[in-house]
Scaffold this motif. Structure first.
Motif, PDB file in Angstrom:
ATOM      1  N   ARG A 189       0.828  -1.211   0.000  1.00 48.80           N
ATOM      2  CA  ARG A 189       0.000   0.000   0.000  1.00 48.80           C
ATOM      3  C   ARG A 189       0.859   1.257   0.000  1.00 48.80           C
ATOM      4  NH1 ARG A 189      -2.727   3.371   3.906  1.00 48.80           N
ATOM      5  NH2 ARG A 189      -4.720   4.059   3.059  1.00 48.80           N
ATOM      6  N   LYS A 190       1.983   1.213   0.701  1.00 48.56           N
ATOM      7  CA  LYS A 190       2.840   2.385   0.802  1.00 48.56           C
ATOM      8  C   LYS A 190       3.737   2.574  -0.416  1.00 48.56           C
ATOM      9  CE  LYS A 190       4.899   3.155   4.770  1.00 48.56           C
ATOM     10  NZ  LYS A 190       5.630   2.960   6.046  1.00 48.56           N
ATOM     11  N   SER A 191       4.071   1.495  -1.110  1.00 48.25           N
ATOM     12  CA  SER A 191       5.156   1.592  -2.089  1.00 48.25           C
ATOM     13  C   SER A 191       4.777   1.268  -3.527  1.00 48.25           C
ATOM     14  CB  SER A 191       6.299   0.657  -1.662  1.00 48.25           C
ATOM     15  OG  SER A 191       5.859  -0.698  -1.629  1.00 48.25           O
ATOM     16  N   HIS A 192       3.696   0.519  -3.738  1.00 46.71           N
ATOM     17  CA  HIS A 192       3.402   0.038  -5.098  1.00 46.71           C
ATOM     18  C   HIS A 192       2.609   1.071  -5.890  1.00 46.71           C
ATOM     19  CE1 HIS A 192       2.288  -2.626  -8.381  1.00 46.71           C
ATOM     20  NE2 HIS A 192       3.113  -3.551  -7.889  1.00 46.71           N
ATOM     21  N   ALA A 193       2.991   1.261  -7.139  1.00 42.39           N
ATOM     22  CA  ALA A 193       2.343   2.257  -7.992  1.00 42.39           C
ATOM     23  C   ALA A 193       0.865   1.957  -8.232  1.00 42.39           C
ATOM     24  CB  ALA A 193       3.070   2.331  -9.337  1.00 42.39           C
ATOM     25  N   ALA A 194       0.443   0.702  -8.063  1.00 42.61           N
ATOM     26  CA  ALA A 194      -0.950   0.338  -8.326  1.00 42.61           C
ATOM     27  C   ALA A 194      -1.913   0.997  -7.350  1.00 42.61           C
ATOM     28  CB  ALA A 194      -1.116  -1.178  -8.261  1.00 42.61           C
ATOM     29  N   PHE A 195      -1.399   1.527  -6.233  1.00 36.26           N
ATOM     30  CA  PHE A 195      -2.274   2.110  -5.214  1.00 36.26           C
ATOM     31  C   PHE A 195      -2.469   3.611  -5.388  1.00 36.26           C
ATOM     32  CE2 PHE A 195      -1.012  -1.911  -3.615  1.00 36.26           C
ATOM     33  CZ  PHE A 195      -2.029  -2.345  -2.779  1.00 36.26           C
ATOM     34  N   ALA A 196      -2.013   4.170  -6.487  1.00 36.79           N
ATOM     35  CA  ALA A 196      -2.219   5.592  -6.747  1.00 36.79           C
ATOM     36  C   ALA A 196      -3.675   5.850  -7.140  1.00 36.79           C
ATOM     37  CB  ALA A 196      -1.285   6.061  -7.862  1.00 36.79           C
ATOM     38  N   GLY A 197      -4.072   7.112  -7.023  1.00 29.30           N
ATOM     39  CA  GLY A 197      -5.427   7.497  -7.401  1.00 29.30           C
ATOM     40  C   GLY A 197      -6.374   7.498  -6.223  1.00 29.30           C
ATOM     41  N   THR A 198      -7.434   8.276  -6.358  1.00 29.98           N
ATOM     42  CA  THR A 198      -8.386   8.441  -5.255  1.00 29.98           C
ATOM     43  C   THR A 198      -9.781   7.949  -5.580  1.00 29.98           C
ATOM     44  OG1 THR A 198      -8.908  10.697  -5.993  1.00 29.98           O
ATOM     45  CG2 THR A 198      -7.123  10.459  -4.391  1.00 29.98           C
ATOM     46  N   GLU A 199      -9.990   7.381  -6.782  1.00 26.28           N
ATOM     47  CA  GLU A 199     -11.323   6.944  -7.188  1.00 26.28           C
ATOM     48  C   GLU A 199     -11.325   5.454  -7.494  1.00 26.28           C
ATOM     49  OE1 GLU A 199     -12.829   9.272 -10.385  1.00 26.28           O
ATOM     50  OE2 GLU A 199     -12.422  11.192  -9.395  1.00 26.28           O
ATOM     51  N   LEU A 200     -12.530   4.872  -7.403  1.00 24.89           N
ATOM     52  CA  LEU A 200     -12.729   3.448  -7.726  1.00 24.89           C
ATOM     53  C   LEU A 200     -13.651   3.295  -8.912  1.00 24.89           C
ATOM     54  CD1 LEU A 200     -13.408   1.637  -4.306  1.00 24.89           C
ATOM     55  CD2 LEU A 200     -11.206   2.013  -5.445  1.00 24.89           C
ATOM     56  N   GLU A 201     -13.461   2.194  -9.629  1.00 24.29           N
ATOM     57  CA  GLU A 201     -14.486   1.745 -10.585  1.00 24.29           C
ATOM     58  C   GLU A 201     -14.767   0.281 -10.275  1.00 24.29           C
ATOM     59  OE1 GLU A 201     -13.171   2.112 -14.583  1.00 24.29           O
ATOM     60  OE2 GLU A 201     -11.199   1.251 -14.210  1.00 24.29           O
ATOM     61  N   TRP A 202     -16.025  -0.130 -10.507  1.00 19.31           N
ATOM     62  CA  TRP A 202     -16.464  -1.476 -10.150  1.00 19.31           C
ATOM     63  C   TRP A 202     -16.610  -2.337 -11.402  1.00 19.31           C
ATOM     64  CZ3 TRP A 202     -16.898  -2.751  -5.028  1.00 19.31           C
ATOM     65  CH2 TRP A 202     -16.890  -1.684  -4.110  1.00 19.31           C
ATOM     66  N   TYR A 203     -16.281  -3.605 -11.254  1.00 15.70           N
ATOM     67  CA  TYR A 203     -16.405  -4.577 -12.325  1.00 15.70           C
ATOM     68  C   TYR A 203     -17.584  -5.498 -12.038  1.00 15.70           C
ATOM     69  CZ  TYR A 203     -11.747  -3.384 -14.074  1.00 15.70           C
ATOM     70  OH  TYR A 203     -10.675  -2.729 -14.602  1.00 15.70           O
ATOM     71  N   GLY A 204     -18.097  -6.097 -13.096  1.00 19.12           N
ATOM     72  CA  GLY A 204     -19.069  -7.150 -12.902  1.00 19.12           C
ATOM     73  C   GLY A 204     -18.405  -8.329 -12.205  1.00 19.12           C
ATOM     74  N   ALA A 205     -19.138  -8.996 -11.344  1.00 16.86           N
ATOM     75  CA  ALA A 205     -18.570 -10.118 -10.584  1.00 16.86           C
ATOM     76  C   ALA A 205     -19.664 -11.143 -10.331  1.00 16.86           C
ATOM     77  CB  ALA A 205     -17.999  -9.613  -9.258  1.00 16.86           C
ATOM     78  N   PRO A 206     -19.291 -12.399 -10.101  1.00 13.33           N
ATOM     79  CA  PRO A 206     -20.297 -13.426  -9.800  1.00 13.33           C
ATOM     80  C   PRO A 206     -21.106 -13.068  -8.551  1.00 13.33           C
ATOM     81  CG  PRO A 206     -18.162 -14.416 -10.257  1.00 13.33           C
ATOM     82  CD  PRO A 206     -17.931 -12.946 -10.149  1.00 13.33           C
ATOM     83  N   ALA A 207     -22.242 -13.690  -8.392  1.00 11.86           N
ATOM     84  CA  ALA A 207     -23.091 -13.451  -7.233  1.00 11.86           C
ATOM     85  C   ALA A 207     -22.296 -13.701  -5.952  1.00 11.86           C
ATOM     86  CB  ALA A 207     -24.308 -14.367  -7.274  1.00 11.86           C
ATOM     87  N   GLY A 208     -22.471 -12.826  -4.989  1.00 10.56           N
ATOM     88  CA  GLY A 208     -21.763 -12.957  -3.725  1.00 10.56           C
ATOM     89  C   GLY A 208     -20.343 -12.449  -3.765  1.00 10.56           C
ATOM     90  N   CYS A 209     -19.946 -11.773  -4.844  1.00 13.39           N
ATOM     91  CA  CYS A 209     -18.582 -11.268  -4.995  1.00 13.39           C
ATOM     92  C   CYS A 209     -18.623  -9.803  -5.428  1.00 13.39           C
ATOM     93  CB  CYS A 209     -17.816 -12.065  -6.055  1.00 13.39           C
ATOM     94  SG  CYS A 209     -17.747 -13.836  -5.758  1.00 13.39           S
TER      95      CYS A 209
END
Length: 525
Positions: free
Chosen positions: A456-476
């Motif tokens: 969380r502190k070091s990886h570039a993938a954690f940049a940004g302040t917004e989320l987008e949601w993906y389709g997922a199976p039921a219960g996920c």
């Protein structure tokens, strides 16, 4: 905390994406053998906290107190209770924490004082000295209104005059030994400012404001909807005890002081479920951060958790403030217990750690959460919470989530204390949960937290302040951090589901054959 892709910002905004760690001082580490945690005990464990990777600590009250509510009944807000040390011990802790790169924030308890505070002692002795509290004449033979205490029973107690005749009633939204202050009185406001400056001058980096939606009360003290009961705001019923509009003037007072100290911040404990009203606490001239307890209140259900996350993000965005996430604290049941206890509770708690630590904004961890501690079913003789006594034993209180931390060894007190006893008894079977044992196990809950916090502190993938949601199976559900690209997938169903494509960064449980098991979360890029 800087990651590739982040926009540079002033160092005074250090708190915007920090990982805080709540230290329940009584239960973290005992240095002197009396069975109660203390300030030197925290200082002795700073190496562990640095290893865990947290950015800041929140210390629960260590001020002078008769301990009717374990320190939240403050008799002197500008001194250390001898149970925990002294001012020199506090200064050493702040200095050494800063040397470890860890900020120090402390509790502020502005809604009430102890009944042993000099002001309340004066109020009982002299009717002319009562304006700093909320004293009112009764209604008939009873209290001034129908307000109930959060700890059970009436929120009013009648006093006797110095000559022994029946006197007025005073308000205590919590224990009878915690009289509410009158925030219309200028001395109350001046005293708060003095307290803020006292601790800021000693190097404190910020404050957690207890019952931040309290303090102000409507002048006419109207009756509450009795259906609201003794909850503290997490409902939509009429409850004038909390969230009165006048509270915002108090937060503006606090903010004016903090703005004189670069980098100082405040987070509020705000049990308000209306998104619009909650956002008001986060206006630019009020609190920097506000706890949104929707994740605490949500069950382990993908749809309800997603709703909680979306509502929290919307509230923070409306106020242009970072969202503030937490799964537990000293007032609620621990995650392992809330999510089902035993193996299932452990697995779900580990999954929720990744869900929480993957979100943008600020995270507050509660000591012992990183060890996967459950609540403890304490015997009646051990319980100390005033909730238990005011409810006649019907409410078991909060002590079950406050049992001291196990550090090392095979039997209590597990290195918590050099003595043999602890203020709450520790379970015999916690040997497998000690810090020592878990540091040696790459698959332990502690190792999971350490790895997650570091990413969380070091990886570039954690940049940004917004989320987008993906389709997922039921219960996920699956969300993606816009800007950095982290994908977090949670399977809260009872069957395994296919993993989406991507490189696996971390999983809360073992994965096999491209499937995500039940009660498991994974980070991918």
């Amino acid at each position: 905390m800087r990651r590739a892709g982040d926009t540079p910002r002033d160092a005074s905004d250090w708190w915007r994406d920090a990982t805080f760690y709540q230290v329940y001082v009584r239960s973290f580490a005992d240095s002197d053998g009396d069975g109660v945690g203390d300030l030197d005990g925290i200082r002795d464990r700073l190496g562990y906290l640095e290893l865990l990777g947290v950015d800041a600590l929140w210390l629960t009250p260590f001020f002078r107190s008769p301990m009717a509510d374990h320190g939240y009944d403050v008799a002197d807000p500008r001194d250390v209770d001898p149970l925990f040390g002294d001012l020199d011990a506090f200064d050493r802790l702040v200095s050494e924490a800063h040397a470890h790169g860890i900020k120090i924030t402390i509790d502020l308890v502005p809604n009430h004082t102890s009944d042993e505070h000099v002001w309340f002692t004066e109020a009982l002795a002299d009717p002319r000295a009562r304006d700093r509290y909320i004293f009112r004449p009764g209604r008939g033979d009873g209290p001034p209104n129908n307000w109930v205490s959060v700890f059970g029973g009436s929120a009013w107690t009648q006093v006797a005059e110095p000559d022994g005749t029946p006197g007025p009633w005073y308000l205590h939204l919590f224990d009878v030994r915690q009289p509410d202050l009158n925030w219309e009185h200028p001395e109350v406001r001046a005293d708060l400012e003095q307290t803020l400056r006292f601790w800021l001058a000693r190097g404190v980096d910020g404050f957690r404001i207890d019952v931040a939606h309290g303090m102000a009360k409507p002048a006419d003290l109207p009756d509450m909807d009795p259906r609201a009961g003794n909850t503290i705001g997490q409902h939509d019923l009429y409850d004038p005890r909390f969230d009165d509009d006048g509270v915002h003037d108090i937060h503006r007072l606090v903010r004016r002081v903090l703005d004189e100290y670069p980098g100082a911040m405040a987070v509020g404990e705000i049990w308000v479920t209306d998104n619009e009203r909650l956002a008001r606490y986060l206006r630019p001239d009020e609190l920097h951060l506000g706890f949104n307890f929707r994740l605490v209140l949500a069950p382990f259900d993908a749809a309800e958790l997603r709703t909680a996350i979306e509502a929290s993000l919307a509230t923070a965005a409306a106020a242009q403030a970072p969202p503030t996430w937490t799964l537990s604290n000293h007032d609620v049941a621990r995650e392992v217990t809330r999510y089902g206890d035993g193996h299932q509770g452990e697995q779900r708690a580990r999954a929720m750690a990744l869900v929480e630590l993957g979100l943008p904004g600020v995270v507050y961890l509660y000591n012992g959460e990183e060890l996967g501690l459950p609540n403890v079913a304490l015997p009646d003789w051990a319980i100390q919470d005033p909730k238990y006594f005011r409810s006649g034993g019907q409410d078991r209180g909060r002590d079950g989530c406050r049992v001291p931390l196990p550090w090392e060894g095979g039997e209590p007190p597990f290195g918590f204390s050099p003595g043999t006893s602890t203020w709450l008894p520790m379970p015999q079977d916690w040997a497998k949960l000690t810090v020592e044992r878990q540091l040696e196990d790459a698959d332990s809950t502690l190792s999971l937290y350490r790895h997650a916090i570091e990413l969380r502190k070091s990886h570039a993938a954690f940049a940004g302040t917004e989320l987008e949601w993906y389709g997922a199976p039921a219960g996920c559900f699956a969300y993606r951090r816009k800007g950095g690209g982290l994908v977090c997938v949670l399977n809260a169903s009872d069957t395994a589901v296919p993993l989406p494509p991507g490189e696996i960064l971390l999983a809360s449980d073992a994965l096999a054959d491209g499937m995500l098991p039940p009660d498991t979360a994974v980070w991918l890029v």
